[in-house]
Write an enzyme that holds these catalytic residues in place. Structure first.
Site, PDB file in Angstrom:
ATOM      1  N   ASN A  11      76.643 -16.372  39.903  1.00 31.25           N
ATOM      2  CA  ASN A  11      75.665 -15.732  40.781  1.00 31.25           C
ATOM      3  C   ASN A  11      75.877 -14.241  40.987  1.00 31.25           C
ATOM      4  OD1 ASN A  11      74.712 -18.311  40.970  1.00 31.25           O
ATOM      5  ND2 ASN A  11      75.185 -18.574  43.135  1.00 31.25           N
ATOM      6  N   TYR A  28      85.807 -25.275  35.592  1.00 38.45           N
ATOM      7  CA  TYR A  28      84.449 -25.130  35.066  1.00 38.45           C
ATOM      8  C   TYR A  28      84.386 -25.156  33.541  1.00 38.45           C
ATOM      9  CZ  TYR A  28      83.626 -23.744  39.866  1.00 38.45           C
ATOM     10  OH  TYR A  28      83.565 -23.730  41.231  1.00 38.45           O
ATOM     11  N   HIS A  77      76.796 -24.781  32.854  1.00 37.36           N
ATOM     12  CA  HIS A  77      76.683 -23.388  33.297  1.00 37.36           C
ATOM     13  C   HIS A  77      77.576 -22.460  32.478  1.00 37.36           C
ATOM     14  CE1 HIS A  77      74.079 -21.782  36.244  1.00 37.36           C
ATOM     15  NE2 HIS A  77      74.811 -21.890  37.326  1.00 37.36           N
ATOM     16  N   ASN A  95      70.252 -17.732  38.643  1.00 35.44           N
ATOM     17  CA  ASN A  95      70.850 -16.770  39.577  1.00 35.44           C
ATOM     18  C   ASN A  95      71.703 -15.707  38.895  1.00 35.44           C
ATOM     19  OD1 ASN A  95      69.628 -17.810  41.874  1.00 35.44           O
ATOM     20  ND2 ASN A  95      71.237 -19.320  42.173  1.00 35.44           N
ATOM     21  N   PHE A 126      81.958 -15.200  38.927  1.00 34.78           N
ATOM     22  CA  PHE A 126      81.149 -16.405  39.078  1.00 34.78           C
ATOM     23  C   PHE A 126      79.699 -16.066  38.717  1.00 34.78           C
ATOM     24  CE2 PHE A 126      84.898 -17.471  41.440  1.00 34.78           C
ATOM     25  CZ  PHE A 126      85.135 -18.788  41.061  1.00 34.78           C
TER      26      PHE A 126
END
Length: 190
Positions: free
Chosen positions: A66, A14, A19, A112, A64
């Site tokens: 969320n 990532y 994000h 989120n 993560f």
């Protein structure tokens, strides 16, 4: 004490994604202020130091995006930090790439990670530094967009924006409050 949390996803897979702009900002902040983010505590990588004369915790949750609130709740509870002393840096697809918006409180705006933080803290009264990553093109899946990487042109704009957040915005929030930073930086385009 202030908790400064960058929202992102852990793992090399990532790195450099939209994000993860919060993690990117944390890395810039770590380098700028000489605060190593290397302690593993409360489901996070944490670094302790000082910015603008105040003690700060730099936080990269390892839960993560969320579930970012789970890590932050543990940190705020352990260090007795009220929501008002929390600064969250995150991506925002409703802002054009390279645009900055600061908010003192409010809804999750469809993010989120912010939704998780509001739920876990039972409060929406924390400062958000929203970094515009642009909306996905038509017929483009939102999860694929936010997990995608920036173009070279986007990196140029965002590099200047993140420098401003680290060197100017965060210290001003700590010294003078979110409203002062909102008046001086909201809507600024890089």
């Amino acid at each position: 004490m202030f908790v400064i949390l960058g929202i992102g996803n852990p793992g090399k897979k990532y790195d450099g994604t939209r994000h993860n702009i919060g993690f990117i900002a944390m890395d810039y902040m770590s380098a700028k202020y000489g605060i190593k983010i290397n302690k593993i505590k409360h489901k996070s990588l944490i670094g302790e130091g000082n910015i603008a004369g105040e003690k700060v915790l730099l936080v990269k949750p390892q839960t993560f995006v969320n579930l970012s609130g789970e890590a932050l709740r543990e940190i705020c509870s352990y260090y007795k930090v009220p929501a008002e002393n929390v600064i969250v840096i995150h991506d925002d697809v409703s802002l054009p790439c390279g645009r900055l918006r600061i908010r003192k409180k409010g809804s999750d705006g469809g993010h989120n990670g912010i939704k998780s933080i509001i739920y876990q803290l039972a409060s929406d009264e924390f400062t958000r530094i929203k970094i515009g990553v642009g909306a996905p093109p038509e017929n483009y899946d939102l999860p694929d967009w936010v997990l995608g990487r920036f173009s070279k042109e986007e990196v140029s704009h965002l590099s200047k924006l993140v420098d401003c957040v680290v060197e100017e915005v965060v210290p001003e929030i700590i010294r003078s409050g979110a409203e002062s930073a909102m008046n001086n930086y909201n809507g600024k385009v890089f």
